[in-house]
Design a protein around this motif. Structure first.
Motif, PDB file in Angstrom:
ATOM      1  N   GLU A 120       0.836  -1.204   0.000  1.00 33.52           N
ATOM      2  CA  GLU A 120       0.000   0.000   0.000  1.00 33.52           C
ATOM      3  C   GLU A 120       0.874   1.259   0.000  1.00 33.52           C
ATOM      4  OE1 GLU A 120      -3.276   2.303   2.831  1.00 33.52           O
ATOM      5  OE2 GLU A 120      -2.530   0.334   3.420  1.00 33.52           O
ATOM      6  N   PHE A 121       1.935   1.234   0.807  1.00 30.89           N
ATOM      7  CA  PHE A 121       2.806   2.395   0.906  1.00 30.89           C
ATOM      8  C   PHE A 121       3.450   2.718  -0.441  1.00 30.89           C
ATOM      9  CE2 PHE A 121       7.190   3.900   1.268  1.00 30.89           C
ATOM     10  CZ  PHE A 121       6.976   5.132   1.867  1.00 30.89           C
ATOM     11  N   TYR A 122       4.018   1.721  -1.103  1.00 29.88           N
ATOM     12  CA  TYR A 122       4.700   1.987  -2.374  1.00 29.88           C
ATOM     13  C   TYR A 122       3.714   2.368  -3.477  1.00 29.88           C
ATOM     14  CZ  TYR A 122       9.178   0.696  -0.420  1.00 29.88           C
ATOM     15  OH  TYR A 122      10.322   0.679   0.347  1.00 29.88           O
ATOM     16  N   LYS A 123       2.495   1.891  -3.372  1.00 21.01           N
ATOM     17  CA  LYS A 123       1.457   2.307  -4.319  1.00 21.01           C
ATOM     18  C   LYS A 123       1.208   3.817  -4.167  1.00 21.01           C
ATOM     19  CE  LYS A 123      -3.350   1.265  -5.664  1.00 21.01           C
ATOM     20  NZ  LYS A 123      -4.004   2.543  -5.290  1.00 21.01           N
ATOM     21  N   LEU A 149       3.300   5.957  -2.946  1.00 27.93           N
ATOM     22  CA  LEU A 149       4.514   6.653  -3.361  1.00 27.93           C
ATOM     23  C   LEU A 149       4.540   6.827  -4.882  1.00 27.93           C
ATOM     24  CD1 LEU A 149       6.784   7.673  -1.517  1.00 27.93           C
ATOM     25  CD2 LEU A 149       8.111   5.647  -2.140  1.00 27.93           C
ATOM     26  N   ARG A 150       4.157   5.765  -5.609  1.00 25.37           N
ATOM     27  CA  ARG A 150       4.143   5.822  -7.073  1.00 25.37           C
ATOM     28  C   ARG A 150       3.023   6.734  -7.599  1.00 25.37           C
ATOM     29  NH1 ARG A 150       7.661   2.566  -9.528  1.00 25.37           N
ATOM     30  NH2 ARG A 150       8.563   0.795  -8.410  1.00 25.37           N
ATOM     31  N   GLU A 151       2.024   6.947  -6.767  1.00 21.78           N
ATOM     32  CA  GLU A 151       0.938   7.857  -7.155  1.00 21.78           C
ATOM     33  C   GLU A 151       1.297   9.321  -6.900  1.00 21.78           C
ATOM     34  OE1 GLU A 151      -2.359   6.455  -4.900  1.00 21.78           O
ATOM     35  OE2 GLU A 151      -2.800   4.772  -6.254  1.00 21.78           O
ATOM     36  N   GLY A 152       2.487   9.548  -6.360  1.00 29.17           N
ATOM     37  CA  GLY A 152       2.958  10.914  -6.158  1.00 29.17           C
ATOM     38  C   GLY A 152       2.835  11.450  -4.748  1.00 29.17           C
ATOM     39  N   LYS A 153       2.399  10.618  -3.809  1.00 27.63           N
ATOM     40  CA  LYS A 153       2.321  11.065  -2.421  1.00 27.63           C
ATOM     41  C   LYS A 153       3.741  11.276  -1.887  1.00 27.63           C
ATOM     42  CE  LYS A 153      -2.168  10.514  -2.302  1.00 27.63           C
ATOM     43  NZ  LYS A 153      -3.062  11.694  -2.334  1.00 27.63           N
ATOM     44  N   MET A 154       3.903  12.290  -1.048  1.00 26.00           N
ATOM     45  CA  MET A 154       5.220  12.574  -0.481  1.00 26.00           C
ATOM     46  C   MET A 154       5.172  12.423   1.041  1.00 26.00           C
ATOM     47  SD  MET A 154       7.299  12.989  -2.923  1.00 26.00           S
ATOM     48  CE  MET A 154       8.678  13.480  -1.903  1.00 26.00           C
ATOM     49  N   GLU A 192      32.218 -17.467   0.931  1.00 26.16           N
ATOM     50  CA  GLU A 192      31.943 -17.910   2.297  1.00 26.16           C
ATOM     51  C   GLU A 192      31.168 -16.875   3.102  1.00 26.16           C
ATOM     52  OE1 GLU A 192      32.683 -21.000   3.267  1.00 26.16           O
ATOM     53  OE2 GLU A 192      33.374 -21.259   1.197  1.00 26.16           O
ATOM     54  N   ARG A 193      30.727 -15.808   2.446  1.00 26.82           N
ATOM     55  CA  ARG A 193      30.099 -14.717   3.189  1.00 26.82           C
ATOM     56  C   ARG A 193      28.616 -14.581   2.884  1.00 26.82           C
ATOM     57  NH1 ARG A 193      33.578 -10.475   5.427  1.00 26.82           N
ATOM     58  NH2 ARG A 193      35.699 -11.279   5.383  1.00 26.82           N
ATOM     59  N   GLU A 194      27.918 -14.009   3.854  1.00 31.46           N
ATOM     60  CA  GLU A 194      26.508 -13.690   3.681  1.00 31.46           C
ATOM     61  C   GLU A 194      26.401 -12.233   3.235  1.00 31.46           C
ATOM     62  OE1 GLU A 194      22.753 -15.261   6.054  1.00 31.46           O
ATOM     63  OE2 GLU A 194      23.914 -13.832   7.230  1.00 31.46           O
ATOM     64  N   VAL A 195      25.593 -11.989   2.222  1.00 32.43           N
ATOM     65  CA  VAL A 195      25.458 -10.649   1.652  1.00 32.43           C
ATOM     66  C   VAL A 195      24.004 -10.197   1.758  1.00 32.43           C
ATOM     67  CG1 VAL A 195      25.573  -9.331  -0.518  1.00 32.43           C
ATOM     68  CG2 VAL A 195      27.421 -10.916   0.099  1.00 32.43           C
ATOM     69  N   GLY A 196      23.816  -8.946   2.128  1.00 31.12           N
ATOM     70  CA  GLY A 196      22.472  -8.394   2.242  1.00 31.12           C
ATOM     71  C   GLY A 196      22.016  -7.758   0.938  1.00 31.12           C
ATOM     72  N   LEU A 197      20.793  -8.046   0.540  1.00 30.73           N
ATOM     73  CA  LEU A 197      20.202  -7.457  -0.665  1.00 30.73           C
ATOM     74  C   LEU A 197      18.880  -6.804  -0.286  1.00 30.73           C
ATOM     75  CD1 LEU A 197      20.603 -10.340  -3.300  1.00 30.73           C
ATOM     76  CD2 LEU A 197      22.050  -8.314  -3.049  1.00 30.73           C
ATOM     77  N   ILE A 198      18.671  -5.591  -0.773  1.00 33.10           N
ATOM     78  CA  ILE A 198      17.423  -4.904  -0.441  1.00 33.10           C
ATOM     79  C   ILE A 198      16.933  -4.089  -1.629  1.00 33.10           C
ATOM     80  CG2 ILE A 198      18.581  -2.853   0.521  1.00 33.10           C
ATOM     81  CD1 ILE A 198      16.292  -3.093   2.761  1.00 33.10           C
ATOM     82  N   HIS A 199      15.609  -3.994  -1.752  1.00 31.73           N
ATOM     83  CA  HIS A 199      15.023  -3.129  -2.766  1.00 31.73           C
ATOM     84  C   HIS A 199      13.868  -2.379  -2.124  1.00 31.73           C
ATOM     85  CE1 HIS A 199      11.180  -5.343  -3.683  1.00 31.73           C
ATOM     86  NE2 HIS A 199      11.824  -6.279  -3.030  1.00 31.73           N
ATOM     87  N   THR A 200      13.510  -1.245  -2.735  1.00 33.76           N
ATOM     88  CA  THR A 200      12.349  -0.522  -2.224  1.00 33.76           C
ATOM     89  C   THR A 200      11.087  -1.098  -2.868  1.00 33.76           C
ATOM     90  OG1 THR A 200      12.843   1.255  -3.795  1.00 33.76           O
ATOM     91  CG2 THR A 200      13.544   1.575  -1.524  1.00 33.76           C
ATOM     92  N   GLY A 239      12.733   6.399  -2.311  1.00 33.61           N
ATOM     93  CA  GLY A 239      11.868   6.320  -3.480  1.00 33.61           C
ATOM     94  C   GLY A 239      11.612   4.867  -3.851  1.00 33.61           C
ATOM     95  N   PRO A 240      10.742   4.630  -4.835  1.00 36.73           N
ATOM     96  CA  PRO A 240      10.285   3.269  -5.122  1.00 36.73           C
ATOM     97  C   PRO A 240      11.195   2.421  -6.008  1.00 36.73           C
ATOM     98  CG  PRO A 240       9.127   4.829  -6.497  1.00 36.73           C
ATOM     99  CD  PRO A 240      10.000   5.648  -5.593  1.00 36.73           C
ATOM    100  N   ASP A 241      12.285   2.974  -6.537  1.00 39.37           N
ATOM    101  CA  ASP A 241      13.083   2.227  -7.518  1.00 39.37           C
ATOM    102  C   ASP A 241      14.543   2.085  -7.115  1.00 39.37           C
ATOM    103  OD1 ASP A 241      11.063   1.728  -9.588  1.00 39.37           O
ATOM    104  OD2 ASP A 241      11.011   3.912  -9.768  1.00 39.37           O
ATOM    105  N   ALA A 242      14.796   1.898  -5.845  1.00 41.27           N
ATOM    106  CA  ALA A 242      16.169   1.782  -5.360  1.00 41.27           C
ATOM    107  C   ALA A 242      16.482   0.340  -4.956  1.00 41.27           C
ATOM    108  CB  ALA A 242      16.385   2.716  -4.179  1.00 41.27           C
ATOM    109  N   ALA A 243      17.771   0.005  -4.995  1.00 47.54           N
ATOM    110  CA  ALA A 243      18.227  -1.318  -4.551  1.00 47.54           C
ATOM    111  C   ALA A 243      19.607  -1.164  -3.928  1.00 47.54           C
ATOM    112  CB  ALA A 243      18.274  -2.295  -5.718  1.00 47.54           C
ATOM    113  N   GLY A 244      19.960  -2.098  -3.054  1.00 51.25           N
ATOM    114  CA  GLY A 244      21.254  -2.004  -2.394  1.00 51.25           C
ATOM    115  C   GLY A 244      21.858  -3.347  -2.071  1.00 51.25           C
ATOM    116  N   VAL A 245      23.178  -3.346  -1.941  1.00 51.79           N
ATOM    117  CA  VAL A 245      23.944  -4.535  -1.551  1.00 51.79           C
ATOM    118  C   VAL A 245      24.764  -4.172  -0.323  1.00 51.79           C
ATOM    119  CG1 VAL A 245      25.705  -6.197  -2.274  1.00 51.79           C
ATOM    120  CG2 VAL A 245      24.112  -5.287  -3.954  1.00 51.79           C
ATOM    121  N   PHE A 246      24.738  -5.024   0.697  1.00 48.92           N
ATOM    122  CA  PHE A 246      25.462  -4.768   1.931  1.00 48.92           C
ATOM    123  C   PHE A 246      26.313  -5.992   2.289  1.00 48.92           C
ATOM    124  CE2 PHE A 246      21.961  -1.879   1.934  1.00 48.92           C
ATOM    125  CZ  PHE A 246      22.442  -0.733   2.572  1.00 48.92           C
ATOM    126  N   PHE A 247      27.532  -5.729   2.741  1.00 47.10           N
ATOM    127  CA  PHE A 247      28.413  -6.827   3.113  1.00 47.10           C
ATOM    128  C   PHE A 247      29.439  -6.347   4.134  1.00 47.10           C
ATOM    129  CE2 PHE A 247      30.137  -4.697  -0.597  1.00 47.10           C
ATOM    130  CZ  PHE A 247      31.485  -4.504  -0.287  1.00 47.10           C
TER     131      PHE A 247
END
Length: 280
Positions: free
Chosen positions: A48-51, A53-58, A225-233, A269-277
């Motif tokens: 609901e939140f990202y919907k 956001l995409r509709e222009g709510k700030m 041998e490592r665990e990596v974090g992945l995230i998207h909005t 914003g709704p179109d971001a992604a990230g990698v953490f390690f």
């Protein structure tokens, strides 16, 4: 054996199943949209939140208050010996200061509040490390020491579609945010001591993924041998492409995958992604 409770805020973006597995306690920030207030991860679904956001709510965010932390701390100290709260960077939000005020009012001797100098899964990975240690029976001193040692080793690479959300939220200057407005240019940001910094820009998703792979290769770390974090909005397809590239080029098989909650989504914003390690 000491009973230790691990507390964080909702901007750590830890997947719900891991929160339950390790018994992590999450204090939500408040999201404000069109005159209504919602507790992040409690009163409003991500879909609901990202919907909206995409509709222009700030939306805007409001830090967790000292009273909210006090209630959590007081309740936990009834059944735990110690509380360790690992909170998002104090340079991003006043939430850390709220936790410190609450600690001072409840019990300085049994509550440790740590400024993680990170946000989203950068903070989340520190929290998970602490929670795993607590489950395994580590002492308060061992956990706190390990967290502080790990803070400078956590690296995050974030790819954005637009930097407007960070600018409007006061997290980037107008000069820094301008590059995000160029068609198909993907700004790449990292965390430097608790603050977001624009470190490069590339054209298109494929070049962004190539940039991430090259950056991680240049660290010299054996990621197999490592665990990596992945995230998207709100762009899971992009995250899937990043994961596939990390698997094939770096041999990574262990991931923490998460969708950012409303707090981080408000600023990214709704179109971001990230990698953490974690570095060496």
């Amino acid at each position: 054996m000491e009973k230790i409770a691990i507390v964080t805020d909702s901007l750590s973006d830890i997947p719900e199943d891991l929160i339950k597995t390790y018994g992590i306690f999450v204090v939500p920030l408040t999201i404000n949209i069109d005159g209504k207030s919602y507790k992040d991860g409690v009163d409003i679904e991500k879909e609901e939140f990202y919907k909206l956001l995409r509709e222009g709510k700030m939306p805007t965010t409001t830090q967790a208050s000292p009273v909210e932390f006090m209630e959590v701390f007081e309740d936990l100290l009834k059944s735990f010996d110690y509380v360790i709260a690992i909170i998002l960077t104090s340079k991003f939000s006043g939430t850390y200061q709220s936790a410190v005020i609450a600690r001072d009012m409840v019990d300085k001797n049994r509550i440790e509040v740590i400024d993680s100098r990170h946000f989203t899964l950068g903070n989340g990975m520190l929290v998970l490390k602490a929670a795993k240690m607590a489950v395994e029976g580590a002492s308060k001193e061992e956990i706190v020491s390990t967290v502080y040692e790990t803070i400078p080793r956590i690296r995050g690479i974030m790819v954005f579609d637009s930097l407007d959300y960070l600018y409007r939220g006061g997290r980037l200057s107008r000069t820094q945010s301008i590059i995000g407005g160029i068609l198909n240019v993907k700004p790449i940001l990292t965390n430097e001591d608790g603050e977001l910094k624009v470190i490069d820009k590339v054209r298109g998703q494929k070049k962004a993924i190539r940039w991430i792979i090259d950056y991680m290769k240049n660290t010299g770390i054996d990621f197999a041998e490592r665990e990596v974090g992945l995230i998207h909005t709100d762009k899971e397809e992009f995250l899937n492409e990043i994961e596939a590239a990390l698997r094939s080029e770096l041999g990574i098989t262990r991931f923490i995958r998460s969708q950012a909650g409303c707090g981080i989504g408000t600023h990214a914003g709704p179109d971001a992604a990230g990698v953490f390690f974690e570095e060496k």
